[in-house]
Design an enzyme around this catalytic site. Structure first.
Site, PDB file in Angstrom:
ATOM      1  N   ASP A  71      46.389  26.788  34.375  1.00 11.69           N
ATOM      2  CA  ASP A  71      46.156  26.017  35.605  1.00 11.69           C
ATOM      3  C   ASP A  71      47.316  25.853  36.307  1.00 11.69           C
ATOM      4  O   ASP A  71      48.515  25.236  35.883  1.00 11.69           O
ATOM      5  CB  ASP A  71      45.536  24.801  35.517  1.00 11.69           C
ATOM      6  CG  ASP A  71      44.790  24.144  36.617  1.00 11.69           C
ATOM      7  OD1 ASP A  71      44.144  24.537  37.156  1.00 11.69           O
ATOM      8  OD2 ASP A  71      45.652  23.249  37.283  1.00 11.69           O
ATOM      9  N   THR A 104      45.308  27.168  42.906  1.00 12.09           N
ATOM     10  CA  THR A 104      46.533  26.527  42.909  1.00 12.09           C
ATOM     11  C   THR A 104      47.537  27.513  42.266  1.00 12.09           C
ATOM     12  O   THR A 104      48.832  27.368  42.845  1.00 12.09           O
ATOM     13  CB  THR A 104      46.652  25.269  41.704  1.00 12.09           C
ATOM     14  OG1 THR A 104      46.241  25.556  40.545  1.00 12.09           O
ATOM     15  CG2 THR A 104      45.686  24.331  42.330  1.00 12.09           C
ATOM     16  N   ASP A 400      37.850  22.609  37.792  1.00 17.70           N
ATOM     17  CA  ASP A 400      38.006  23.650  38.796  1.00 17.70           C
ATOM     18  C   ASP A 400      36.583  24.281  38.876  1.00 17.70           C
ATOM     19  O   ASP A 400      36.254  24.449  40.129  1.00 17.70           O
ATOM     20  CB  ASP A 400      38.911  24.992  37.889  1.00 17.70           C
ATOM     21  CG  ASP A 400      40.121  24.695  38.290  1.00 17.70           C
ATOM     22  OD1 ASP A 400      40.650  23.634  38.175  1.00 17.70           O
ATOM     23  OD2 ASP A 400      40.869  25.750  38.167  1.00 17.70           O
TER      24      ASP A 400
HETATM   25  N1  LIG Z   1      36.396  39.316  37.065  1.00 14.39           N
HETATM   26  C1  LIG Z   1      37.473  39.324  37.669  1.00 14.39           C
HETATM   27  N2  LIG Z   1      38.055  40.406  38.007  1.00 14.39           N
HETATM   28  C2  LIG Z   1      39.060  40.369  38.989  1.00 14.39           C
HETATM   29  N3  LIG Z   1      39.735  39.205  39.226  1.00 14.39           N
HETATM   30  C3  LIG Z   1      39.179  38.175  39.339  1.00 14.39           C
HETATM   31  C4  LIG Z   1      38.157  37.978  38.302  1.00 14.39           C
HETATM   32  N4  LIG Z   1      37.612  36.630  38.076  1.00 14.39           N
HETATM   33  C5  LIG Z   1      38.398  35.896  39.068  1.00 14.39           C
HETATM   34  N5  LIG Z   1      39.438  36.784  39.601  1.00 14.39           N
HETATM   35  C6  LIG Z   1      40.615  36.435  40.433  1.00 14.39           C
HETATM   36  O1  LIG Z   1      41.546  35.780  39.844  1.00 14.39           O
HETATM   37  C7  LIG Z   1      42.209  34.982  40.811  1.00 14.39           C
HETATM   38  C8  LIG Z   1      42.311  33.481  40.489  1.00 14.39           C
HETATM   39  O2  LIG Z   1      43.074  33.404  39.247  1.00 14.39           O
HETATM   40  P1  LIG Z   1      43.505  32.123  38.516  1.00 14.39           P
HETATM   41  O3  LIG Z   1      42.300  31.181  38.317  1.00 14.39           O
HETATM   42  O4  LIG Z   1      44.273  32.375  37.450  1.00 14.39           O
HETATM   43  O5  LIG Z   1      44.469  31.268  39.615  1.00 14.39           O
HETATM   44  P2  LIG Z   1      44.206  30.165  40.814  1.00 14.39           P
HETATM   45  O6  LIG Z   1      42.489  30.125  41.049  1.00 14.39           O
HETATM   46  O7  LIG Z   1      44.990  30.771  41.996  1.00 14.39           O
HETATM   47  O8  LIG Z   1      44.720  29.004  40.322  1.00 14.39           O
HETATM   48  P3  LIG Z   1      44.172  28.011  39.305  1.00 14.39           P
HETATM   49  O9  LIG Z   1      42.931  28.361  38.837  1.00 14.39           O
HETATM   50  O10 LIG Z   1      45.372  27.815  38.234  1.00 14.39           O
HETATM   51  O11 LIG Z   1      43.959  26.620  40.244  1.00 14.39           O
HETATM   52  C9  LIG Z   1      41.281  34.974  42.022  1.00 14.39           C
HETATM   53  O12 LIG Z   1      41.814  35.865  42.976  1.00 14.39           O
HETATM   54  C10 LIG Z   1      40.074  35.580  41.610  1.00 14.39           C
HETATM   55  O13 LIG Z   1      39.412  36.460  42.628  1.00 14.39           O
HETATM   56 MG   LIG Z   2      41.413  29.505  39.429  1.00 12.74          MG
END
Ligand SMILES: Nc1ncnc2c1ncn2[C@@H]1O[C@H](COP(=O)(O)OP(=O)(O)OP(=O)(O)O)[C@@H](O)[C@H]1O
Ligand SMILES: [Mg+2]
Length: 562
Positions: A71, A104, A400
């Site tokens: 996160d 985030t 989340d």
């Molecule tokens: N199956 C998937 N294939 C490709 N991309 C994906 C998949 N699932 C989620 N994502 C992408 O992953 C990204 C989010 O990654 P992540 O959750 O690690 O970071 P975040 O949401 O920016 O931050 P956090 O969850 O730490 O608050 C988004 O751009 C989302 O579209």
């Molecule tokens: Mg995320």
């Protein structure tokens, strides 16, 4: 104000000191570059954790406590960052977290990239003000595009909401159980959602999350009511009360101890007896008060004397003590009870209701379940899992998931993930930039390129070649494939809507807003004045100054001369 002859010195052409000695100042491009560098370093750190194939980070704090997380906001919070500009990145991820609950990492990576591209432009002698204007313009266009491409959904459609929750958990340690946990998150949010004009409003505080290591993640459960991490005070009290009349007390059921040591002088055995009888009577009166109010479950924020526990048990009243303040507040909301500040004030009007109150064994511990509350909007989730760290990360991931479901229930618009919306926004921004003239055009184009860092990072973390992936994505979007994005599991470019990788639109728009705000703010700074850390106490007049020669005693410079 004249002090130490400063004024005289200035009259002789010496500089006037306006800042405390030791204050550091850097100006112009130096200041800006310093800040930007610090912020970009932070972005680099979190970038590798973006997406389902992103890495986790292990953080060890000064007490040796370990946190394993993916996160963004948690990582940055635990990192104990000092640099002022880097701290702004921490703030940005916090804002993202409190506004929409997810994205985030995205917001920090995006802000870092916007700054990086701004440096390239400044190297080409484009003034920061022009860049800032261009970025703001681009932001507005990007937000418009997001609104245009977003898919409107039914805010109560469980299937869509589950998909959104699953996407947010796909990138976490708990992704193996995302279907199961997503269902819980959706049910919880729908339970607490309230109609608000045309739409719905969700108060996340109404979903109480408790955790208990042990069992497995699939033992995590949704409870239609509250769970209190306390046990029933006395073993003779019933373990289950139906038709619970709940009293909430914020006072001790004990004889108050005085602040000062006091003495009671007792001279005869009769006096001892009288004293004890009186004490017992006080306790009996307390229990009578509780009983008279019609309470059969007494939940107390303070202590309860052993003898009071015993009397309560004899009356068949269940009691628990030393509840957390937050639990008391949640119980008041859920059961309709009023927290009273003294047992003598307790009346039947203050009593709340729940269908059942039961103590259950969870692993080695016991917890109190308050179910079928007067207010059906109160729900809890009890997280279970193999180890404490898993339970902790599950809690963060569930936060989340709950947040993204809330987002869609409140603003029922979604986009597909995997970098698809970012590529679409970038493509349209480039078209928009074409129509611009002058240097601002370069800034808008730089913004478009920056936003592509998201799909690039997703591709890179999934082991793909980011440049190849980007060119394929651009080509397919140019052909009208709006939701072409990175399928991180397969390492290919695919239609992310068909794959049902769905996200709330507001997570994307908030990320764009916050990242633009943070980067433009840092670009605007051209002067850093950092006061020196607090120094050793000043030396007394006339003393200590000559003590430099005392070697190891240097630290005693503040001592008066003898
Ligand atoms: N199956 C998937 N294939 C490709 N991309 C994906 C998949 N699932 C989620 N994502 C992408 O992953 C990204 C989010 O990654 P992540 O959750 O690690 O970071 P975040 O949401 O920016 O931050 P956090 O969850 O730490 O608050 C988004 O751009 C989302 O579209
Ligand atoms: Mg995320």
């Amino acid at each position: 104000m004249k002090k130490n002859g400063e004024m005289n010195m200035s009259e002789q052409g010496q500089p006037i000191l306006i800042l405390r000695e030791g204050t550091e100042r850097s100006r112009g491009s130096d200041a800006r570059n310093n800040n930007i560098m610090a912020a970009r370093v932070v972005a680099e750190v979190v970038k590798s954790s973006l997406g389902p194939k992103g890495m986790d980070k292990m953080l060890v704090d000064s007490f040796g406590d370990v946190t394993i997380t993916n996160d963004g906001a948690t990582m940055l919070k635990e990192m104990d960052i000092q640099h002022p500009a880097a701290k702004m990145m921490v703030e940005v991820s916090k804002t993202q977290d409190s506004e929409v609950g997810d994205g985030t990492t995205t917001v920090v990576v995006l802000a870092g990239e916007l700054l990086g591209k701004a440096v390239d432009l400044m190297d080409k002698k484009i003034h920061p003000t022009v860049i800032i204007d261009g970025y703001r313009d681009a932001e507005e266009q990007a937000l418009k595009t997001l609104e245009e491409i977003a898919i409107k959904v039914d805010p109560k459609d469980k299937k869509t909401l589950r998909r959104v929750a699953q996407t947010s958990m796909a990138t976490k340690l708990v992704s193996g159980h995302k279907e199961y946990l997503a269902e819980i998150a959706v049910d919880a949010i729908l339970q607490v959602a309230e109609k608000n004009g045309e739409g719905y409003k969700v108060d996340l505080d109404m979903v109480k999350v408790e955790k208990k290591p042990g069992g497995s993640l699939t033992d995590t459960a949704l409870i239609r009511g509250l769970i209190i991490d306390k046990e029933v005070a006395h073993s003779d009290m019933p373990k289950l009360v139906k038709d619970a009349k709940i009293g909430l007390l914020n006072a001790a059921l004990e004889i108050e101890k005085t602040e000062f040591t006091s003495k009671i002088s007792i001279e005869t055995p009769d006096e001892i007896q009288a004293y004890l009888d009186q004490e017992e009577q006080t306790f009996r009166d307390m229990v009578k008060k509780v009983k008279d109010a019609g309470v059969n479950v007494l939940l107390c924020q303070k202590g309860i004397d052993d003898m009071v526990q015993h009397f309560l048990a004899r009356e068949g009243i269940v009691a628990a003590r030393r509840l957390k303040k937050s639990d008391m507040e949640a119980l008041a909301k859920a059961t309709g009870a009023k927290v009273v500040n003294g047992v003598e004030e307790l009346t039947s009007a203050d009593v709340g209701y729940a269908a059942t109150v039961e103590e259950r064994k969870i692993g080695k511990d016991k917890m109190i379940y308050v179910e079928g509350c007067k207010n059906p909007k109160a729900v809890s989730i009890l997280i279970r899992g193999g180890t404490e760290r898993i339970v902790d990360e599950a809690e963060r991931s569930l936060h989340d998931a709950l947040s993204v479901v809330k987002d869609v229930v409140e603003v029922p618009k979604i986009v597909a993930g995997g970098g698809a919306p970012e590529i679409e926004v970038a493509r349209r921004l480039r078209d928009y930039a074409e129509k611009l003239v002058g240097r601002e055009r370069l800034a808008v184009s730089a913004f478009a390129e920056s936003i592509e860092v998201i799909p690039m990072a997703l591709a890179e973390n999934a082991g793909m070649d980011p440049i190849d992936a980007l060119s394929e994505l651009r080509a397919r979007h140019a052909k009208g494939e709006r939701w072409a994005g990175i399928d991180a599991y397969d390492g290919k470019v695919k239609d992310m809507e068909k794959l049902e990788v769905l996200e709330p639109m507001v997570v994307k728009s908030q990320a764009i807003k916050s990242a633009t705000e943070a980067s433009t703010m840092l670009l605007k700074i051209d002067d850093i004045i950092a006061s020196s850390k607090s120094k050793a106490p000043p030396m007394p007049p006339g003393g200590g100054g000559e003590m430099g020669g005392m070697g190891g005693m240097g630290g005693m410079g503040g001592m008066p001369p003898y």
